[in-house]
Design a protein around this motif. Structure first.
Motif, short mmCIF file in Angstrom:
data_model
loop_
_atom_site.label_atom_id
_atom_site.label_comp_id
_atom_site.label_asym_id
_atom_site.label_seq_id
_atom_site.Cartn_x
_atom_site.Cartn_y
_atom_site.Cartn_z
N SER A 27 0.88 -1.17 0.00
CA SER A 27 0.00 0.00 0.00
C SER A 27 0.91 1.22 0.00
O SER A 27 2.07 1.14 0.42
N PHE A 28 0.40 2.33 -0.49
CA PHE A 28 1.23 3.51 -0.70
C PHE A 28 0.54 4.75 -0.13
O PHE A 28 -0.66 4.93 -0.32
N ASN A 29 1.31 5.59 0.55
CA ASN A 29 0.79 6.87 1.03
C ASN A 29 0.87 7.89 -0.09
O ASN A 29 1.93 8.08 -0.68
N THR A 30 -0.25 8.52 -0.40
CA THR A 30 -0.33 9.49 -1.48
C THR A 30 -1.12 10.71 -0.99
O THR A 30 -1.70 10.67 0.10
N PRO A 31 -1.19 11.77 -1.79
CA PRO A 31 -2.04 12.91 -1.41
C PRO A 31 -3.51 12.52 -1.26
O PRO A 31 -4.28 13.21 -0.60
N PHE A 32 -3.92 11.40 -1.87
CA PHE A 32 -5.30 10.91 -1.74
C PHE A 32 -5.51 10.07 -0.50
O PHE A 32 -6.60 9.59 -0.25
N GLY A 33 -4.46 9.82 0.24
CA GLY A 33 -4.50 8.90 1.37
C GLY A 33 -3.78 7.62 0.99
O GLY A 33 -3.08 7.55 -0.02
N PRO A 47 -10.27 7.32 -3.41
CA PRO A 47 -11.52 7.84 -2.85
C PRO A 47 -12.36 8.49 -3.94
O PRO A 47 -11.82 8.92 -4.96
N VAL A 48 -13.65 8.52 -3.72
CA VAL A 48 -14.56 9.20 -4.64
C VAL A 48 -14.84 10.58 -4.05
O VAL A 48 -15.28 10.68 -2.91
N GLU A 49 -14.56 11.62 -4.82
CA GLU A 49 -14.82 12.98 -4.37
C GLU A 49 -15.85 13.61 -5.29
O GLU A 49 -15.68 13.64 -6.51
N ILE A 50 -16.94 14.10 -4.70
CA ILE A 50 -17.99 14.77 -5.46
C ILE A 50 -17.97 16.23 -5.06
O ILE A 50 -17.90 16.56 -3.87
N GLY A 55 -17.46 29.61 -7.48
CA GLY A 55 -16.59 30.71 -7.88
C GLY A 55 -15.59 30.25 -8.92
O GLY A 55 -15.96 29.71 -9.96
N ASP A 56 -14.30 30.43 -8.63
CA ASP A 56 -13.24 30.03 -9.56
C ASP A 56 -12.72 28.62 -9.31
O ASP A 56 -11.76 28.19 -9.93
N GLY A 57 -13.32 27.90 -8.37
CA GLY A 57 -12.82 26.56 -8.04
C GLY A 57 -13.96 25.60 -7.78
O GLY A 57 -15.04 25.73 -8.34
N PHE A 58 -13.68 24.64 -6.92
CA PHE A 58 -14.66 23.61 -6.59
C PHE A 58 -14.83 23.53 -5.08
O PHE A 58 -13.89 23.77 -4.32
N GLU A 59 -16.01 23.16 -4.66
CA GLU A 59 -16.31 22.93 -3.26
C GLU A 59 -16.62 21.44 -3.11
O GLU A 59 -17.46 20.90 -3.84
N LYS A 60 -15.94 20.76 -2.20
CA LYS A 60 -16.20 19.34 -1.98
C LYS A 60 -17.55 19.18 -1.29
O LYS A 60 -17.83 19.82 -0.29
N VAL A 61 -18.37 18.31 -1.85
CA VAL A 61 -19.67 18.02 -1.29
C VAL A 61 -19.63 16.71 -0.51
O VAL A 61 -20.21 16.58 0.54
N SER A 62 -18.89 15.74 -1.04
CA SER A 62 -18.82 14.42 -0.42
C SER A 62 -17.48 13.77 -0.77
O SER A 62 -17.00 13.91 -1.89
N VAL A 63 -16.90 13.08 0.21
CA VAL A 63 -15.67 12.33 -0.01
C VAL A 63 -15.84 10.97 0.65
O VAL A 63 -16.25 10.89 1.81
N THR A 64 -15.56 9.89 -0.10
CA THR A 64 -15.66 8.54 0.46
C THR A 64 -14.28 8.00 0.80
O THR A 64 -13.27 8.59 0.43
N LYS A 65 -14.27 6.87 1.48
CA LYS A 65 -13.01 6.14 1.68
C LYS A 65 -12.60 5.57 0.32
O LYS A 65 -13.36 5.62 -0.64
N ALA A 66 -11.42 5.01 0.27
CA ALA A 66 -10.93 4.42 -0.99
C ALA A 66 -11.88 3.33 -1.47
O ALA A 66 -12.36 2.51 -0.69
N VAL A 67 -12.14 3.35 -2.77
CA VAL A 67 -13.05 2.40 -3.41
C VAL A 67 -12.23 1.50 -4.32
O VAL A 67 -11.38 1.97 -5.07
#
Length: 91
Positions: A27-33, A47-50, A55-67
């Motif tokens: 297993s590997f440590n990454t910016p995604f976990g 992980p799944v990020e919705i 504005g000029d970027g994105f707002e995270k609505v939902s983040v799951t564990k690794a799928v």
């Protein structure tokens, strides 16, 4: 690339099959976990990020564990997930 570089740093003479085994057995440590590579498909658990545009970027609505990866959509029963199709005759 960082994961590949770390594996090659440990064994620069590794064959392709040894590299594949090194990916699949760690297993590997990454910016995604922490992620791992599926030995069957060679795809990463992620992980799944919705999000939504804010504005000029994105707002995270939902983040799951690794799928676990399913790049060929072959590891689930479509009927169990989406239900039975309801067809109607149109004339």
């Amino acid at each position: 690339m960082k994961i590949l570089a770390s594996i090659l740093a440990a064994d620069s003479d590794a064959s392709p099959s040894e590299l594949s085994a090194a990916f699949a057995s760690n297993s590997f440590n990454t910016p995604f976990g922490t992620i791992r590579i599926d030995p069957q498909t060679q795809h990463a658990t992620l992980p799944v990020e919705i999000g939504r545009i804010a504005g000029d970027g994105f707002e995270k609505v939902s983040v799951t564990k690794a799928v676990d990866p399913d790049p060929y959509l072959s590891r689930y029963d479509r009927t169990k997930v989406f239900g039975r199709r309801k067809l109607k005759v149109v004339s």
